[in-house]
Design an enzyme around this catalytic site. Sequence first.
Site, short mmCIF file in Angstrom:
data_model
loop_
_atom_site.label_atom_id
_atom_site.label_comp_id
_atom_site.label_asym_id
_atom_site.label_seq_id
_atom_site.Cartn_x
_atom_site.Cartn_y
_atom_site.Cartn_z
N GLU A 211 0.78 -1.23 0.00
CA GLU A 211 0.00 0.00 0.00
C GLU A 211 0.82 1.29 0.00
O GLU A 211 0.70 2.12 0.91
CB GLU A 211 -0.99 -0.01 1.18
N GLU A 331 -5.74 -7.62 -1.66
CA GLU A 331 -6.54 -7.45 -0.44
C GLU A 331 -7.92 -6.92 -0.80
O GLU A 331 -8.05 -5.99 -1.59
CB GLU A 331 -5.90 -6.45 0.53
#
Length: 521
Positions: A211, A331
């Site tokens: 991320e 995810e």
Amino acid sequence: MFRSLRRALGAAAAALLLPLAGVQAAHADTAAVVKSAAVKSAAAEAAAPGAGYWHTSGRQILDAAGQPVRIAGINWFGFETSNNVVHGLWARDYKSMLDQMKSLGYNAIRLPYSDDILKSGATANSIDFSGGKNADLQGLTPLQIMDKLVAYAGQGGLKVILDRHRPDAAGQSALWYTPAVPETTWITNLKSLATRYKGNPTVIGIDLHNEPHDPACWGCGDTTRDWRLAAQRAGNAVLSANPELLIFVEGVQTVDGVSGWWGGNLMGVAQYPVQLDVPNRVVYSAHDYATSVAQQSWFSDPTFPANMPGVWDKYWGYIFKQNIAPVWVGEFGTTLQSTVDQKWLAALVNYLRPTGTYGADSISWTFWSWNPNSGDTGGVLKDDWTTVDTVKDGYLASVKAPGFAPGDGSDPGDPGDPGGGTPACTAAYTVTNDWGGGFNAEVKVTNSGTTALKSWKTTWTWPGTQKITNIWNASHTQSGPTVTATNAAHNGAVAAGGSATFGFGGAPGGGGAPSVSCTAT
């Protein structure tokens, strides 16, 4: 987008077993690995689906034999926290959890870690060794425990993707480096892991950094912020140590003033693709979440959820649809508590639904998460670390994929092995909840023979007027009180000694647990 919400919940139940030093670790996002004891022959690798190292061709991921494969897996976090090991080992043996993952139809694990586990003197904590649990992990370093997990996962046919989740256990970082963990350390550690698992294709690749977000950019040319350039540097370093690995590259937060989820914005790939020295190794990774993580503008669009395919196309789906490269949703998750979240997950599953031969021409994924202690999503397991959230897992049933052959190709349950015995199975019926007006139940099918099952069928007869109202991980027919349930596409193949589980809801309650017969082929 704003991932400060993502916190791993302290496991209250675990405190009954042993103290969880440092389980307060931040959101514990996202699923590992040692050299196989046996070295496969080239012939065995070619015969087994998913065997060997993988590579890409256009939007597909292909195995060593050129067969299309698809990742349909789960995130199991903890190595990135101050526990320095996957969570839940305070409650269960790691082998039982890996077995359960496979029985539910997941074929891969994304294994988050922080660079702390590579430090000299690193130790794991919060593992229960009582009653023989996790006995072979006692006294091992975090990396040695990772070795054990990878070895056992490979024996069962599970693939592993290592995820460099954080620079250290203290928390998430916007960039791939921090003052305490410079880029040189990041790259050195990535190369170390690539070397550690070289020759073991259970570990199919590495997710370079979890991320990236503002001020990270894509294609801006500033080497201190340009994630695309950093991914190229790191990816080439990994491939210099092991040229067979897949390189998973996440997006950023903002591209050309358009923001999305952290790591979920891959709009920049169109103009600035990642280019590595070894071709056919890049898989782009998107993250996507529901309102239980954070609110986004598209959730309040009056056309929601019909607008969502367009949102996903814009941020990352176009890469797959234009045949640029494979896409993997590394995810996605939700507590499923709100109607919006339920509609979001249903829409995303539909977007990911398999197409093409064996469903392999489709987007890969790993759900967030196995762990119940992810604060803003929960997990596939409930808080006891054993019971499956069958509603959440049921949403994923239609996008699960066939499993892969056990690691060394010589297991008697390996479909690639010649010979073998007569297929046989047993089934056990358990009522998981009965409130009078209705009930939930689970049936566990176990391969009791010496050869792999290709498919299975179970039959039972209720004593009363019970009827199935919904079912997951199986299909069924019912004639009066007699029910016949057969495997779903993803869980018909069961290795010798392995098991598959399906569940259902029914009404009225009070039917008890009838005996179940099982027929195998």
